[in-house]
Write an enzyme that holds these catalytic residues in place. Structure first.
Site, short mmCIF file in Angstrom:
data_model
loop_
_atom_site.label_atom_id
_atom_site.label_comp_id
_atom_site.label_asym_id
_atom_site.label_seq_id
_atom_site.Cartn_x
_atom_site.Cartn_y
_atom_site.Cartn_z
N ASN A 6 1.00 -0.60 0.07
CA ASN A 6 0.20 -0.04 -0.16
C ASN A 6 0.90 0.98 -0.26
OD1 ASN A 6 -1.82 2.19 0.70
ND2 ASN A 6 -2.16 1.18 1.80
N LYS A 8 0.03 3.73 -0.64
CA LYS A 8 -0.84 5.15 0.35
C LYS A 8 -0.45 6.77 -0.71
CE LYS A 8 0.03 3.13 4.86
NZ LYS A 8 -0.42 3.46 5.83
N HIS A 88 -9.96 0.63 5.28
CA HIS A 88 -8.25 1.10 5.69
C HIS A 88 -8.47 2.46 6.54
CE1 HIS A 88 -4.46 2.64 6.23
NE2 HIS A 88 -4.30 0.93 5.75
N GLU A 90 -6.88 4.43 7.44
CA GLU A 90 -6.77 5.93 7.78
C GLU A 90 -8.01 6.60 6.74
OE1 GLU A 90 -3.01 5.70 5.28
OE2 GLU A 90 -2.06 5.00 7.59
N GLU A 154 -5.52 -5.24 10.89
CA GLU A 154 -4.48 -4.04 10.77
C GLU A 154 -4.52 -3.21 12.44
OE1 GLU A 154 -2.35 -3.18 6.93
OE2 GLU A 154 -4.15 -1.48 7.36
N GLY A 160 2.05 2.50 11.26
CA GLY A 160 3.08 3.22 10.87
C GLY A 160 3.41 3.70 11.83
N SER A 190 3.43 -2.36 10.31
CA SER A 190 4.84 -2.00 10.76
C SER A 190 5.31 -3.54 9.89
CB SER A 190 4.72 -1.58 11.76
OG SER A 190 4.52 -0.29 11.95
P1 PGA Z 1 2.33 0.07 7.95
O1 PGA Z 1 1.14 0.36 6.95
O2 PGA Z 1 3.33 -0.94 7.14
O3 PGA Z 1 3.71 1.10 7.28
O4 PGA Z 1 2.31 0.47 9.16
C1 PGA Z 1 0.34 -0.46 6.41
C2 PGA Z 1 -1.08 -0.14 6.47
O5 PGA Z 1 -1.76 0.92 6.15
O6 PGA Z 1 -1.77 -1.38 5.34
#
Ligand code: PGA
Length: 228
Positions: A6, A8, A88, A90, A154, A160, A190
């Site tokens: 992803n 982003k 997601h 976010e 997640e 993140g 992460s």
């Molecule tokens: P991250 O993000 O690996 O930076 O924690 C994962 C995600 O948001 O899908």
């Protein structure tokens, strides 16, 4: 193993062109048995064919129409995109609630798209021990036996943060999710070079959804190698 990246809000069309070319070359020249899907920003979708699939981080549940700023199915079809992320954290934080997410889910299901449905609890829910109940509530009213469904667990507190959930905890949660659905299960939050091998060997783990550690193509390639 499903290894999904992803990207982003990272990569311009130009820089993704470069990313895609390097990844494609690497996958072609190495022995790869994994299913690789990369989700670039929509402005960077490529018309070229690669040895990985491109997916959409987001879409609006419509073919087209008066939805300022949104991207409908017609725009995804132009790039032969079949994989879509829904739910997601976010996006949820921007106001996509369960009702709207169900609407997106049902639309994507009707169109036969591959849905990567994301669920995850906050640190507060985690700390008070009600994660399973919460995750179950995020899945309610969805067709959990839809044949093109993948569920990505997640935990919000791990996304993140540089600190993934522990393998024991992921194992416990995936075990629980397995009682709710037979869909492939991913872990995200992460995932990095140091933990991907251990996480991907967890019993019910069918793959990973990687954010930060996939932003640079060289690092994403290393991640793929790590579980070859
Ligand atoms: P991250 O993000 O690996 O930076 O924690 C994962 C995600 O948001 O899908």
């Amino acid at each position: 193993m499903k290894i999904y990246a992803n990207l982003k809000c990272n990569h311009s069309r130009k820089s993704f062109e470069n990313y895609a070319e390097i990844l494609d070359q690497d996958l072609k020249s190495s022995f790869n048995t994994h299913e690789i899907v990369v989700f670039p920003p929509s402005s960077a979708f490529s018309e070229l064919k690669f040895s990985f699939r491109q997916g959409a981080q987001n879409f609006y549940p419509t073919l087209n129409g008066n939805f300022t700023g949104e991207i409908g199915l017609e725009m995804l079809e132009e790039f032969d995109i079949k994989d879509v992320i829904i739910g997601h954290s976010e996006r949820r934080i921007l106001g996509e609630n369960d009702e709207f997410l169900k609407h997106k889910f049902d639309f994507a299901k009707e169109k036969g798209l591959n849905i990567i449905f994301c669920i995850g609890e906050s640190d507060v829910v985690y700390m008070n021990g009600s994660s399973k109940e919460f995750l179950k509530s995020q899945l309610k009213e969805l067709d959990l036996e839809y044949k093109n469904l993948t569920i990505a667990y997640e935990p919000i507190w791990a996304i993140g943060s540089g600190k993934s959930a522990s393998p024991e905890y992921i194992d416990e949660i995936l075990d629980f999710l397995r009682t709710l659905s037979s869909a492939p299960l991913l872990y995200g939050g992460s995932v990095n070079l140091g933990n991907i091998a251990e996480i991907s060997s967890i019993k019910n783990c069918n793959g990973v959804l990687v954010g930060s550690a996939s932003f640079e193509v060289e690092n994403f390639i290393k991640l793929i190698r790590e579980i070859e």
